[in-house]
Structures are given as structure tokens and as C-alpha cells.
Design an enzyme around this catalytic site. Structure first.
Site, mmCIF file in Angstrom:
data_model
loop_
_atom_site.group_PDB
_atom_site.id
_atom_site.type_symbol
_atom_site.label_atom_id
_atom_site.label_comp_id
_atom_site.label_asym_id
_atom_site.label_seq_id
_atom_site.Cartn_x
_atom_site.Cartn_y
_atom_site.Cartn_z
ATOM 1 N N ASP A 1 31.352 1.508 37.095
ATOM 2 C CA ASP A 1 30.375 2.147 36.229
ATOM 3 C C ASP A 1 29.724 3.248 37.080
ATOM 4 O OD1 ASP A 1 28.444 2.513 34.126
ATOM 5 O OD2 ASP A 1 27.019 1.415 35.366
ATOM 6 N N LEU A 2 29.059 4.203 36.461
ATOM 7 C CA LEU A 2 28.470 5.303 37.241
ATOM 8 C C LEU A 2 26.960 5.109 37.474
ATOM 9 C CD1 LEU A 2 28.772 8.188 38.483
ATOM 10 C CD2 LEU A 2 28.133 9.061 36.231
ATOM 11 N N ASP A 3 26.205 5.192 36.357
ATOM 12 C CA ASP A 3 24.742 5.171 36.475
ATOM 13 C C ASP A 3 24.252 3.810 36.983
ATOM 14 O OD1 ASP A 3 24.320 7.785 35.321
ATOM 15 O OD2 ASP A 3 24.888 6.927 33.396
ATOM 16 N N THR B 1 21.069 7.181 39.088
ATOM 17 C CA THR B 1 20.605 7.942 37.932
ATOM 18 C C THR B 1 19.883 7.063 36.914
ATOM 19 O OG1 THR B 1 22.867 7.691 37.242
ATOM 20 C CG2 THR B 1 22.209 9.896 37.917
ATOM 21 N N LYS C 1 20.457 0.067 29.622
ATOM 22 C CA LYS C 1 21.480 0.299 30.644
ATOM 23 C C LYS C 1 22.866 0.047 30.060
ATOM 24 C CE LYS C 1 18.744 -0.408 34.804
ATOM 25 N NZ LYS C 1 18.501 -1.257 35.973
ATOM 26 N N GLY C 2 23.754 0.988 30.269
ATOM 27 C CA GLY C 2 25.127 0.857 29.769
ATOM 28 C C GLY C 2 25.270 1.163 28.283
ATOM 29 N N ARG D 1 23.657 6.889 24.417
ATOM 30 C CA ARG D 1 22.414 7.644 24.179
ATOM 31 C C ARG D 1 21.913 7.428 22.744
ATOM 32 N NH1 ARG D 1 23.500 13.744 24.808
ATOM 33 N NH2 ARG D 1 24.631 12.905 26.587
ATOM 34 N N SER E 1 32.347 4.730 32.304
ATOM 35 C CA SER E 1 30.926 4.977 32.035
ATOM 36 C C SER E 1 30.668 5.305 30.570
ATOM 37 C CB SER E 1 30.458 6.156 32.901
ATOM 38 O OG SER E 1 29.187 6.601 32.496
ATOM 39 N N ALA E 2 29.493 4.923 30.100
ATOM 40 C CA ALA E 2 29.087 5.248 28.728
ATOM 41 C C ALA E 2 28.541 6.670 28.636
ATOM 42 C CB ALA E 2 28.006 4.271 28.275
ATOM 43 N N SER E 3 28.332 7.284 29.798
ATOM 44 C CA SER E 3 27.636 8.569 29.806
ATOM 45 C C SER E 3 28.529 9.757 29.465
ATOM 46 C CB SER E 3 27.016 8.802 31.183
ATOM 47 O OG SER E 3 26.524 10.119 31.263
ATOM 48 N N LYS F 1 29.876 -0.210 25.191
ATOM 49 C CA LYS F 1 29.696 -1.499 25.842
ATOM 50 C C LYS F 1 28.617 -2.251 25.062
ATOM 51 C CE LYS F 1 30.370 0.712 30.364
ATOM 52 N NZ LYS F 1 29.753 1.173 31.611
ATOM 53 N N GLU G 1 29.337 -3.213 37.850
ATOM 54 C CA GLU G 1 28.415 -2.881 36.748
ATOM 55 C C GLU G 1 26.974 -3.265 37.071
ATOM 56 O OE1 GLU G 1 27.471 -1.792 33.950
ATOM 57 O OE2 GLU G 1 29.290 -0.999 33.076
ATOM 58 N N ASP G 2 26.025 -2.454 36.631
ATOM 59 C CA ASP G 2 24.609 -2.824 36.815
ATOM 60 C C ASP G 2 23.972 -3.249 35.490
ATOM 61 O OD1 ASP G 2 24.637 -0.200 35.708
ATOM 62 O OD2 ASP G 2 22.549 0.038 36.308
HETATM 63 C C1 BG6 Z 1 24.963 4.775 30.781
HETATM 64 C C2 BG6 Z 1 23.519 4.498 31.134
HETATM 65 O O1 BG6 Z 1 25.736 4.875 31.941
HETATM 66 O O2 BG6 Z 1 25.063 5.981 30.041
HETATM 67 C C3 BG6 Z 1 22.661 4.494 29.877
HETATM 68 O O3 BG6 Z 1 23.431 3.247 31.783
HETATM 69 C C4 BG6 Z 1 22.844 5.807 29.121
HETATM 70 O O4 BG6 Z 1 21.331 4.297 30.247
HETATM 71 C C5 BG6 Z 1 24.328 6.002 28.824
HETATM 72 O O5 BG6 Z 1 22.100 5.775 27.920
HETATM 73 C C6 BG6 Z 1 24.604 7.318 28.094
HETATM 74 O O6 BG6 Z 1 24.382 8.365 28.976
HETATM 75 P P1 BG6 Z 1 24.261 9.903 28.593
HETATM 76 O O7 BG6 Z 1 24.269 10.580 29.936
HETATM 77 O O8 BG6 Z 1 25.484 10.252 27.779
HETATM 78 O O9 BG6 Z 1 22.998 10.078 27.842
HETATM 79 MG MG MG Z 2 25.121 1.552 34.680
#
Ligand code: BG6
Ligand code: MG
Length: 218
Positions: free
Chosen positions: A9-11, A17, A45-46, A49, A114-116, A145, A169-170
Site C-alpha cells: 500500500d502507499l499512504d 501521507t 484509511k484505505g 476519496r 493503492s486506493a489513491s 478496499k 497495509e496500514d
Molecule cells: C488511500 C488513503 O491510500 O487513498 C485514503 O489511505 C485516501 O485515506 C485514498 O482517501 C484515496 O486517495 P486520493 O489520493 O485518491 O484522494
Molecule cells: Mg494506507
């Protein structure tokens, strides 16, 4: 086919972050008059958005138009992007490079899960793109997730069977996703929170290379 694959996972795992996500949500929550705390942030977390904003509005009993929803979503992200703008390799969490380098030296394939939607931008900023055979982020997944989709795509990209994948994973949701994919889940954070993880470490400084060696079957 490689026997073992490692998915990160990233964040909150590779980079710190999670604190910026928290600050950006806190800022919006304050503006909307919705109480928000670090404890509540654990549930974000995870989580995507969009889903985070839905949850925040549920807490505040607010129903809003799609236009307003999209505007707040954009506001949170712009705030977050301001925090990560100046990020450098200095914000890679302690001892993460030690583990990544060890796996790379031993030709163990690695993926990001990552979900980001900002994952690629962040990886570029901290210079870690070359480590990953596959980068699966929020722009590619349809199910967030705790659905295992993100990790299953990563395993497929690595050409490793899910059961032979190890996930760092966190987030609670991320540990659940890894478990659902039948992968070995490693929690980074507090044991009291990440109760479903197969192993939990406070951070990477606690992880011995012998442990990684064993997981990687080297
Ligand atoms: C996850 C974070 O990695 O990404 C979440 O743990 C975040 O907190 C999610 O909401 C989505 O990220 P982004 O950068 O697309 O807003
Ligand atoms: Mg994370």
C-alpha cells in the site's frame, strides 16, 4: 512464474501521507461543522476519496447536490495536493528502502496496491517508480478496499498466485482486502487496530530481513 510477490500500500506504509489526508479532511470537516478526529480518520484509511466524503456527510447528517459534493471532493484534493507538492524522498518512511532494496536485489517482484488516484504522482516525487513491476492505483479499480480487487490485479500483473502474495497495509480496510484475497497480510501500525492482520509491526524499522527472507522463500 515467480513463486512469491510483494504488494505495498502507499499512504501510511511507504510514505507518511496519511497525516496529509487527515489534515485535508479535518480542514473540510471543520468548514462544514462536522466533528472529525484522528480516531475517526482511521475509518478513512484505505478508503476511496469519494467514499470518505460520503461517510463524512453521513456523520454530519448532510444531504447535498451532486455539484456541491463534487466541489467539496475537489476542495479536499486540492488541499491535499498542496501538502504533497513539496514532497521528496526524505518523506519515505524509515527503513522502507532497506526492505525494497533487499527484495529488488533478490529479484522478488513488487507491486503497488493503492486506493489513491494520486499514487503515481507521489511515487514519482519520492523516486520509487523503478522498484515496482506494477502500479495499481485508484484510477484502475472499480471496487474499493475491503474488496480485494486492487490486490488481485496486482497479483495478476506480477504473475504470482494470490496465495503467494504478501501485502503491507496500514488500513483496516486494506488488511481485510488482503485477507479476502487469501494473501499474507502484514499490518503497519497498532496491533489494537489491525487485529485481523497475520503479522503487525509498528513500522519497517521493526522488520528484520530474515523475516522478509522467510516470507519470500529465499
Ligand atoms: C488511500 C488513503 O491510500 O487513498 C485514503 O489511505 C485516501 O485515506 C485514498 O482517501 C484515496 O486517495 P486520493 O489520493 O485518491 O484522494
Ligand atoms: Mg494506507
Amino acid at each position: 512464474m515467480h513463486k512469491k510477490g510483494f504488494i505495498f500500500d502507499l499512504d501510511g506504509v511507504i510514505v507518511d501521507t496519511a497525516k496529509y489526508h487527515y489534515l485535508a479532511w479535518k480542514h473540510l470537516a471543520d468548514e462544514l461543522g462536522i466533528p472529525f478526529s484522528k480516531e475517526k480518520n482511521e475509518q478513512f484509511k484505505g478508503v476511496s476519496r469519494k467514499r470518505c466524503l460520503e461517510i463524512l456527510l453521513e456523520w454530519g447528517n448532510l444531504t447535498v447536490s451532486q455539484t456541491q459534493f463534487d466541489a467539496w471532493l475537489a476542495e479536499k484534493n486540492e488541499d491535499y495536493l498542496r501538502y504533497i507538492e513539496t514532497m521528496t524522498a526524505a518523506e519515505i518512511l524509515p527503513d522502507v528502502p532497506r526492505v525494497l532494496n533487499y527484495l529488488k536485489e533478490n529479484d522478488i517482484p513488487m507491486a503497488l496496491g493503492s486506493a489513491s488516484k494520486n499514487a503515481r504522482t507521489i511515487l514519482k516525487k519520492v523516486g520509487l517508480i523503478p522498484y515496482f513491476t506494477s502500479i495499481v492505483d485508484g484510477t484502475q479499480v472499480t471496487k474499493a478496499k475491503p474488496d480485494p480487487e486492487v490486490f488481485l490485479i496486482a497479483a495478476r500483473d506480477l504473475n504470482v498466485m494470490p496465495i503467494n502474495c504478501v501485502v503491507f497495509e496500514d488500513a483496516l480496510a486494506g488488511i481485510e482486502a488482503a485477507n479476502r484475497a487469501e494473501m499474507t497480510s502484514i499490518g503497519i501500525g497498532k496491533k489494537e487496530i489491525l487485529t485481523e492482520a497475520r503479522f503487525v509491526f509498528k513500522d519497517f524499522t521493526e522488520i528484520k530481513l530474515d523475516f522478509i527472507k522467510e516470507l519470500a522463500e529465499l
